[in-house]
Write a protein that holds these residues in place. Structure first.
Motif, PDB file in Angstrom:
ATOM      1  N   SER A 228       0.815  -1.220   0.000  1.00  0.00           N
ATOM      2  CA  SER A 228       0.000   0.000   0.000  1.00  0.00           C
ATOM      3  C   SER A 228       0.848   1.271   0.000  1.00  0.00           C
ATOM      4  CB  SER A 228      -0.984   0.010   1.164  1.00  0.00           C
ATOM      5  OG  SER A 228      -0.262   0.021   2.378  1.00  0.00           O
ATOM      6  N   VAL A 229       1.977   1.248   0.645  1.00  0.00           N
ATOM      7  CA  VAL A 229       2.840   2.440   0.625  1.00  0.00           C
ATOM      8  C   VAL A 229       3.390   2.659  -0.790  1.00  0.00           C
ATOM      9  CG1 VAL A 229       4.958   3.470   1.509  1.00  0.00           C
ATOM     10  CG2 VAL A 229       3.432   2.233   3.067  1.00  0.00           C
ATOM     11  N   ALA A 230       3.795   1.593  -1.423  1.00  0.00           N
ATOM     12  CA  ALA A 230       4.297   1.709  -2.797  1.00  0.00           C
ATOM     13  C   ALA A 230       3.204   2.250  -3.721  1.00  0.00           C
ATOM     14  CB  ALA A 230       4.792   0.350  -3.297  1.00  0.00           C
ATOM     15  N   ILE A 231       1.987   1.822  -3.486  1.00  0.00           N
ATOM     16  CA  ILE A 231       0.874   2.308  -4.305  1.00  0.00           C
ATOM     17  C   ILE A 231       0.683   3.817  -4.106  1.00  0.00           C
ATOM     18  CG2 ILE A 231      -1.662   2.206  -4.559  1.00  0.00           C
ATOM     19  CD1 ILE A 231      -1.368  -0.878  -4.137  1.00  0.00           C
ATOM     20  N   GLN A 232       0.823   4.265  -2.856  1.00  0.00           N
ATOM     21  CA  GLN A 232       0.734   5.718  -2.610  1.00  0.00           C
ATOM     22  C   GLN A 232       1.849   6.478  -3.346  1.00  0.00           C
ATOM     23  OE1 GLN A 232       0.834   6.138   1.693  1.00  0.00           O
ATOM     24  NE2 GLN A 232      -0.912   4.759   1.905  1.00  0.00           N
ATOM     25  N   ILE A 233       3.032   5.904  -3.372  1.00  0.00           N
ATOM     26  CA  ILE A 233       4.158   6.551  -4.072  1.00  0.00           C
ATOM     27  C   ILE A 233       3.866   6.611  -5.573  1.00  0.00           C
ATOM     28  CG2 ILE A 233       6.623   6.360  -4.642  1.00  0.00           C
ATOM     29  CD1 ILE A 233       6.855   4.819  -1.870  1.00  0.00           C
ATOM     30  N   ALA A 234       3.352   5.501  -6.110  1.00  0.00           N
ATOM     31  CA  ALA A 234       3.016   5.467  -7.536  1.00  0.00           C
ATOM     32  C   ALA A 234       1.929   6.487  -7.855  1.00  0.00           C
ATOM     33  CB  ALA A 234       2.558   4.063  -7.942  1.00  0.00           C
ATOM     34  N   GLU A 235       0.974   6.638  -6.928  1.00  0.00           N
ATOM     35  CA  GLU A 235      -0.086   7.634  -7.145  1.00  0.00           C
ATOM     36  C   GLU A 235       0.482   9.052  -7.153  1.00  0.00           C
ATOM     37  OE1 GLU A 235      -3.874   5.126  -5.274  1.00  0.00           O
ATOM     38  OE2 GLU A 235      -2.836   6.588  -4.025  1.00  0.00           O
ATOM     39  N   GLU A 236       1.398   9.291  -6.236  1.00  0.00           N
ATOM     40  CA  GLU A 236       1.998  10.630  -6.161  1.00  0.00           C
ATOM     41  C   GLU A 236       2.769  10.922  -7.454  1.00  0.00           C
ATOM     42  OE1 GLU A 236       4.535  11.136  -2.761  1.00  0.00           O
ATOM     43  OE2 GLU A 236       4.725  13.307  -3.090  1.00  0.00           O
ATOM     44  N   PHE A 237       3.603   9.969  -7.874  1.00  0.00           N
ATOM     45  CA  PHE A 237       4.318  10.078  -9.152  1.00  0.00           C
ATOM     46  C   PHE A 237       3.340  10.327 -10.298  1.00  0.00           C
ATOM     47  CE2 PHE A 237       4.591   7.030 -12.712  1.00  0.00           C
ATOM     48  CZ  PHE A 237       5.615   7.582 -13.476  1.00  0.00           C
ATOM     49  N   GLY A 238       2.250   9.573 -10.313  1.00  0.00           N
ATOM     50  CA  GLY A 238       1.283   9.657 -11.408  1.00  0.00           C
ATOM     51  C   GLY A 238       0.576  10.994 -11.476  1.00  0.00           C
ATOM     52  N   VAL A 239       0.307  11.601 -10.323  1.00  0.00           N
ATOM     53  CA  VAL A 239      -0.338  12.919 -10.312  1.00  0.00           C
ATOM     54  C   VAL A 239       0.615  13.952 -10.913  1.00  0.00           C
ATOM     55  CG1 VAL A 239      -1.146  14.804  -8.829  1.00  0.00           C
ATOM     56  CG2 VAL A 239      -1.951  12.461  -8.442  1.00  0.00           C
ATOM     57  N   TYR A 240       1.878  13.914 -10.513  1.00  0.00           N
ATOM     58  CA  TYR A 240       2.831  14.871 -11.090  1.00  0.00           C
ATOM     59  C   TYR A 240       2.927  14.689 -12.605  1.00  0.00           C
ATOM     60  CZ  TYR A 240       4.596  16.379  -6.514  1.00  0.00           C
ATOM     61  OH  TYR A 240       4.719  16.923  -5.255  1.00  0.00           O
TER      62      TYR A 240
END
Lengths: 311, 311
Positions: A228-240
Motif C-alpha cells: 500500500s505504501v508503494a501504491i501511494q508513491i506510484a499515485e503521487e508520481f502519477g499525479v505529477y
C-alpha cells in the motif's frame, strides 16, 4: 531498394542501423564513442563505419537516401550544436561536417530525445500517428515532441524539454537545471526514489520497500505485490506526471503520449497511475489522447534518426 | 504581381484582405457574417466577395496564389471543423468547400488564434522569426503557436490552447471549460477584473480603483497612475502569465512571445510584470526569449490567413 542510415550517438557507444526506406531494419551495430580530444574522431568514425557497411553490402551510393543522426544535446534547425555534456564537443556543425565527410550525402541531425520520438512514430508505439509526445523516464525526464510528422526543434534546439516543466512551485530542493519543482524531480527514476525515501521516512507504515534500495524498480515491484505504501508513491508520481501531461496536451494536442525509458520497464501497471490524473485535468479536446508504453527500447534512436531522412 | 487573399471569419463580420505575396496589403474590407440556417451562406458569401474583388481589380485568376481563412474553432490538418460556438456550423469541410466554391483555387484554413500568430510572424511583432508564441488576452486567453514557420495544429486542431493551461491546482471557481485554475481565469480581461475585485474586497486599502468598474483597463490605468493596489494586481496577473509562459517555453522554445488582445492595449507598461516572473522561472535555454506587444491589432487575422498560402 533504397536505403538510409540511422545513427544514435551516446557518451560510450554510437549505435548504428541500416534501414530500407520502407522501415525494415537490415543491420544494426555499434562503434565506440571516442570523446578524447574534444570528440574530434566521433564524426570521422561514423563516416568510416557507414562507408565500410556500404562496401560490405555492395550498396550503390545512388541508392542511399541519406544519414540521420541523433545527438545528446540541443540541435538547432541547421543541425548545429553549441555544446555537449558528454561528447567533448563545443560548437559543432554536425550536419554540415558529417555531410562533408560522406562526400555530400544528405545528412539530417536532431536532438536524441526528439529523434527517439520520431522513431516511435515511425516504427513503434506511435505508428500511424503524426502528433506524438514521448516522455523518457530515466535518470532524468527527457522529452521529444513530433508535430505533424516533424520534430519540434524550437528557436535554439531546446524544444520538448518536458522534464523541466514546473509542476510544484513550493519545492525547496533544487533540480539539476537550477530551478525548483521540475517534473524531473518527481517522475524520473531518481525522482521516484526520492518520493519513496520521503514517504517512508515520514511514517512507520509497514512496507516491503523498507530495507530495499527504494529504486523506481523496487517501487513498482512493490506496487505489483500490492504494497500500500508503494501504491501511494506510484499515485503521487502519477499525479505529477499525469497533470503535467494534461498541461502539455493543451499546448501540443497529441494523439498519443508514449512513455519510455528505464522506469517504463515496470510495464502496463504504470499507465493507470498516469492516465487517471491526466483524464481528471485534461482539456476536453484531449480527453481521447492515448497513453502507451514505448516499443523500440534502445532502437528508438537509430530508427528515428533514419526517419529524419524521410521527412 | 502575384496575389493572395486573407479571410478572418468572426461571429458578426468577416474581415477580408487582398495581399501581394511579398506582404503588401492592397485592400481591406468587411462583409457581414450570416450565421442563420446553420451559417450556410458564410462560405458562398466569402467566395462571392473574392470573385467580385478579383473582377473589380481585373486580377487574372492565374495570378492568384490562393485564399487563406481563419475560423474561430479548432481546425484540423485537413481544414475541417467539427463544431463552432458562434458561426452556426456543425461539421464543415471548410477548406474543401471553399475551394469548390472558388473553382478549385488553392485554399488553406486554420484556427483564428493560430492564424493570428502567423500574421504577427509575417508582418508584425514576430517578423523575421520562425518560432513564436502569441497570447491573446481578451475576454478569454487565446493562443497561437508557430513552430519553424508552421502553425502548431495538433491531432484534432486544438493545439495552442494556452488559456487552459492549469496554473493553480487549488482554484475553487470553475473556468468556462469546466476545469479549475486555467490561465484564462487570471490573465484574461475578465480574469484581471476578478483578481481586482477579490483584492479590493479582501481589505480596506486606499485605491483609485474603488468606485471604478475594475476592468482590466481600469487596473492598468491605475498602475500607470502609481496606485499601489493596482500594482499588486498587475504583479499577481504577471506571475500567473509569466510562469505559465516559462512552462510553455520549456516545451516550445520560442524566440518571441507576442502579447496581444484587448488587455495588451495597456501598452509597454504591461511587459515587465510578465517578464520578471518569466525570467525567474525560465529554463536556461529560454532566458533570451523576448516579450513584445502585438503590432497588427485586428489585421493579424487577415495577414496570417494570407500567409497560410505562402507556406
Amino acid at each position: 531498394m533504397k536505403y538510409c542510415f540511422g545513427v544514435d550517438v551516446g557518451g560510450t557507444t554510437v549505435k548504428m542501423g541500416l534501414f530500407s526506406i520502407d522501415g525494415n531494419v537490415l543491420d544494426k551495430w555499434e562503434i565506440p564513442t571516442h570523446t578524447e580530444n574534444e570528440g574530434e574522431a566521433i564524426l570521422p568514425d561514423i563516416a568510416a563505419a557507414i562507408m565500410k557497411k556500404t562496401e560490405e553490402r555492395k550498396i550503390l551510393s545512388e541508392d542511399i537516401e541519406g544519414v540521420g543522426i541523433g545527438i545528446p544535446a540541443p540541435v538547432d534547425g541547421e543541425g548545429v550544436v553549441q555544446s555537449t555534456a558528454n561528447l567533448g564537443w563545443g560548437y559543432k556543425a554536425v550536419k554540415a561536417e558529417l555531410q562533408a565527410l560522406l562526400g555530400g550525402m544528405r545528412v539530417e541531425a536532431g536532438n536524441d530525445a526528439n529523434v527517439a520520438a520520431m522513431g516511435e512514430m515511425w516504427l513503434g508505439a506511435g505508428m500511424g500517428e503524426k502528433n506524438i509526445v514521448m516522455v523518457t523516464l530515466g535518470t532524468g525526464v527527457g522529452g521529444g515532441i513530433v508535430i505533424d510528422g516533424r520534430m519540434l526543434v524550437g528557436a535554439t534546439g531546446a524544444g520538448g524539454e518536458i522534464g523541466h516543466m514546473c509542476v510544484r512551485r513550493d519545492e525547496e530542493e533544487t533540480c539539476g537545471c537550477g530551478l525548483h519543482g521540475c517534473l524531473e524531480q518527481y517522475a524520473s527514476a531518481t525522482g521516484i526514489a526520492r518520493l519513496a525515501r520521503k514517504r517512508l521516512a515520514a511514517n512507520e507504515d509497514k512496507s516491503i520497500l523498507r530495507g530495499t534500495g527504494m529504486s523506481a524498480k523496487d517501487v513498482f515491484d512493490a506496487v505489483k505485490a500490492g504494497d500500500s505504501v508503494a501504491i501511494q508513491i506510484a499515485e503521487e508520481f502519477g499525479v505529477y506526471l499525469g497533470e503535467a501531461m494534461a498541461n502539455l496536451a493543451v499546448i501540443v494536442n497529441p494523439a498519443v503520449i508514449v512513455i519510455g525509458g528505464g522506469v517504463s520497464k515496470a510495464g502496463e501497471v504504470l499507465l493507470p497511475y498516469v492516465e487517471k490524473p491526466f483524464r481528471g485535468k485534461a482539456f476536453f479536446a484531449n480527453k481521447d489522447t492515448r497513453f502507451v508504453l514505448a516499443k523500440l527500447g534502445n532502437d528508438a534512436g537509430i530508427c528515428g534518426a533514419a526517419r529524419l531522412i524521410l521527412s
